[in-house]
Structures are given as C-alpha cells and as structure tokens.
Design an enzyme around this catalytic site. Structure first.
Site, PDB file in Angstrom:
ATOM      1  N   ASN A  89      34.373   4.195  63.823  1.00 28.83           N
ATOM      2  CA  ASN A  89      34.764   3.731  62.489  1.00 28.83           C
ATOM      3  C   ASN A  89      35.194   4.962  61.690  1.00 28.83           C
ATOM      4  O   ASN A  89      34.359   5.806  61.372  1.00 28.83           O
ATOM      5  CB  ASN A  89      33.545   3.039  61.849  1.00 28.83           C
ATOM      6  CG  ASN A  89      33.750   2.679  60.395  1.00 28.83           C
ATOM      7  OD1 ASN A  89      34.869   2.770  59.866  1.00 28.83           O
ATOM      8  ND2 ASN A  89      32.676   2.269  59.736  1.00 28.83           N
ATOM      9  N   LYS A 135      36.168   5.025  58.712  1.00 26.56           N
ATOM     10  CA  LYS A 135      35.857   4.854  57.279  1.00 26.56           C
ATOM     11  C   LYS A 135      37.087   5.263  56.445  1.00 26.56           C
ATOM     12  O   LYS A 135      38.212   5.009  56.878  1.00 26.56           O
ATOM     13  CB  LYS A 135      34.590   5.636  56.920  1.00 26.56           C
ATOM     14  CG  LYS A 135      33.423   5.254  57.854  1.00 26.56           C
ATOM     15  CD  LYS A 135      32.091   5.804  57.450  1.00 26.56           C
ATOM     16  CE  LYS A 135      31.031   5.342  58.438  1.00 26.56           C
ATOM     17  NZ  LYS A 135      29.693   5.810  58.106  1.00 26.56           N
ATOM     18  N   HIS A 161      29.062  -3.881  56.996  1.00 26.04           N
ATOM     19  CA  HIS A 161      28.628  -2.470  57.015  1.00 26.04           C
ATOM     20  C   HIS A 161      27.891  -2.159  55.718  1.00 26.04           C
ATOM     21  O   HIS A 161      28.346  -2.517  54.629  1.00 26.04           O
ATOM     22  CB  HIS A 161      29.833  -1.531  57.193  1.00 26.04           C
ATOM     23  CG  HIS A 161      29.387  -0.133  57.527  1.00 26.04           C
ATOM     24  ND1 HIS A 161      28.816   0.693  56.591  1.00 26.04           N
ATOM     25  CD2 HIS A 161      29.389   0.556  58.686  1.00 26.04           C
ATOM     26  CE1 HIS A 161      28.481   1.838  57.165  1.00 26.04           C
ATOM     27  NE2 HIS A 161      28.817   1.776  58.449  1.00 26.04           N
ATOM     28  N   GLU A 217      27.577   0.449  53.912  1.00 24.00           N
ATOM     29  CA  GLU A 217      28.272   1.208  52.866  1.00 24.00           C
ATOM     30  C   GLU A 217      29.063   0.247  51.987  1.00 24.00           C
ATOM     31  O   GLU A 217      29.199   0.429  50.782  1.00 24.00           O
ATOM     32  CB  GLU A 217      29.210   2.248  53.505  1.00 24.00           C
ATOM     33  CG  GLU A 217      28.434   3.444  54.029  1.00 24.00           C
ATOM     34  CD  GLU A 217      29.152   4.250  55.080  1.00 24.00           C
ATOM     35  OE1 GLU A 217      30.336   3.977  55.369  1.00 24.00           O
ATOM     36  OE2 GLU A 217      28.516   5.155  55.651  1.00 24.00           O
ATOM     37  N   GLU A 268      22.199  -1.085  62.842  1.00 25.59           N
ATOM     38  CA  GLU A 268      22.434   0.171  62.136  1.00 25.59           C
ATOM     39  C   GLU A 268      21.357   0.369  61.072  1.00 25.59           C
ATOM     40  O   GLU A 268      21.515  -0.121  59.933  1.00 25.59           O
ATOM     41  CB  GLU A 268      23.802   0.137  61.449  1.00 25.59           C
ATOM     42  CG  GLU A 268      24.963   0.049  62.412  1.00 25.59           C
ATOM     43  CD  GLU A 268      26.144   0.848  61.883  1.00 25.59           C
ATOM     44  OE1 GLU A 268      26.644   1.692  62.628  1.00 25.59           O
ATOM     45  OE2 GLU A 268      26.546   0.645  60.721  1.00 25.59           O
ATOM     46  N   GLY A 318      24.927   8.494  58.596  1.00 24.15           N
ATOM     47  CA  GLY A 318      25.342   9.664  57.831  1.00 24.15           C
ATOM     48  C   GLY A 318      24.241  10.687  57.666  1.00 24.15           C
ATOM     49  O   GLY A 318      24.356  11.601  56.847  1.00 24.15           O
ATOM     50  N   SER A 327      24.341   8.064  63.192  1.00 21.37           N
ATOM     51  CA  SER A 327      24.242   9.457  63.668  1.00 21.37           C
ATOM     52  C   SER A 327      24.358   9.597  65.189  1.00 21.37           C
ATOM     53  O   SER A 327      23.644  10.384  65.804  1.00 21.37           O
ATOM     54  CB  SER A 327      22.957  10.108  63.154  1.00 21.37           C
ATOM     55  OG  SER A 327      23.025  10.197  61.741  1.00 21.37           O
TER      56      SER A 327
END
Ligand code: PGA
Length: 247
Positions: free
Chosen positions: A9, A11, A91, A93, A163, A169, A207
């Site tokens: 991804n 992003k 996701h 985020e 996730e 991150g 990660s």
C-alpha cells in the site's frame, strides 16, 4: 501449498516518476509463486494497471455509495473502470481520519464486491483496546457488521488483513504469538460464520519489512502480508516477494 499474498500500500506516496520503476516489480511478480498486489494512489491506478504484468493493482479506498454528490471521492465502479482488481477497505488511517463506522466500511465492502473486485478488509484493535484485552471483541464486531448487513456470501474470495493499529507505522511488528492468536481467532470466526470459506484469506499488516516478512508468513493461520513503507522501496518489495517465494 497455497500461494501466499504479498500486498503493498503506497498510501499518499508516488508520482508518475515512480511508474518507471514499477516495470521492475511487475516483471518480478511473474517469477514468484505468490500473489502480488500493489495499491498505488488513485492518480496512478490506470497507468499502473496498464503496465503491471502479473502484479495485480488495487485501490486504497472507495466511497460507500455508488454515485452522487461526493466531491473529491471515488466510487468502486470508477476503480474497476481503470483496472483495479482489489480495493483496501477499512484501513485504520482512513477510518480514523474520516470517522468511518463499521457500517460505512460494510457498505464500501459491498460496493467493491458489486464491481467484481476483491476487498482487502483491514481489521484490528488500537492500543487501548489491546491493553483492555478486548481485541477479539473488536475484530468480531468489524466482521459481524458486514455479515449482518450483507450475509455470508459476500465474503467469498475476499482478503482480511489483521492490522493491529499500534503496529502500523511503528518500529516493530506484533509478536508472532500475538499474530498467530489473532489470525487463528479470525479464521475460526470465518469458519463458524461462513459456510463456503475456502477462499477467504487472512494476511497480517503492521511494520512488515524485508527482515521479518518470511517469518511472519510462516506463522500458522497467516496467508500473506500487507505492507506500507516496505512497498515504497521496490528493491525491498522484490526481496520480500523473493523470500516468500522460497517458503
Ligand atoms: P507499515 O504500514 O508497513 O508502514 O507499518 C502498514 C499498513 O498501513 O498496512
């Protein structure tokens, strides 16, 4: 042994200049025994889909409605129209920044299936939820909302990415034990609630990098990986695919 899934991804990273390097990973995708998926930003989707070879291309998000007055948004139909085969949905985020509910995510999931693409559904708990020991409850609710609204058949052929939000991150992935426990829990949830569940895959994200990808893919119940930062470096992306190919 079923093919492992390696998804990247990008992003909000990447301009047209990145496409010249894409040919490299697209060629490599044909040589490895894993299903490789790249989700570039929407602006690069069409061009990426045209030069992707065996590398499948996916979107990073879509709107939960089919069409309408939604300035700046993109529908599932538009993503399919430019060659997306997969779409990331839910996701953290995105769901955090745009206050998306589990119901919004279920509606997006439905739109993706409607246009014959594969949803890459992200689920997982935040740190407070993990520390409170309610991570299984959190992921159950995320999956059950989709089941309740759209029924079990909608999950056919989809990918669920576990996730843990606290691992995304960060500098370290969740531990193999944490991943195995949650992926097996999700698999059991799927097996209990979905009769035709052979082609529902569960991947881990948070990660992942060239150092840990193979080990993560070898954990029981893990069918592949979803990576963010590591997918931006195409040498690292290639190294990861190659390592998983040898499992
Ligand atoms: P990361 O991102 O690999 O950079 O931690 C993972 C993700 O957002 O899926």
């Amino acid at each position: 042994m079923p093919r492992k899934i390696v998804a990247g991804n990008w992003k909000m990273n990447g301009t047209q200049a990145a496409l010249s390097e894409l040919a490299y990973i697209a060629a490599a995708a044909g040589d490895v025994s894993c299903t490789t998926i790249l989700c570039p930003p929407t602006t690069l989707l069409q061009a990426a889909a045209q030069s992707s070879g065996s590398l499948a291309i996916g979107g990073q998000n879509c709107h939960h409605e089919a069409t309408g007055a939604h300035t700046g948004d993109v529908s599932a139909q538009m993503l399919a129209d430019v060659g997306a085969q997969y779409v990331i949905v839910g996701h953290s985020e995105r769901s955090t920044a745009y206050c998306e509910s589990d119901e919004n995510i279920a509606d997006k999931f439905n739109q993706i299936k409607k246009y014959n693409m594969t949803p890459l559904l992200c689920i997982g708990e935040n740190l407070i939820e993990r520390e409170a020991g309610i991570m299984e409850k959190v992921v159950s609710e995320q999956i059950k909302t989709i089941l309740d609204l759209y029924g079990q058949d909608i999950f056919k052929g989809s990918i669920i990415a576990y996730e843990p939000i606290w691992a995304i991150g960060s500098d370290s992935a969740a531990s193999p034990d944490q991943i195995q426990q949650m992926c097996e829990f999700i698999k059991q949830l799927i097996n209990t609630n979905i009769e035709d569940n052979n082609d529902v895959n569960i991947v881990y994200g948070g990660s992942v990098n060239a150092k840990n990808a193979v080990q993560l893919c070898e954990i029981n119940g893990v069918d592949g990986i979803l990576m963010g930062r590591a997918s931006l470096d195409l040498n690292e992306f290639y190294e990861i695919c190659n390592g998983i190919h040898k499992i």
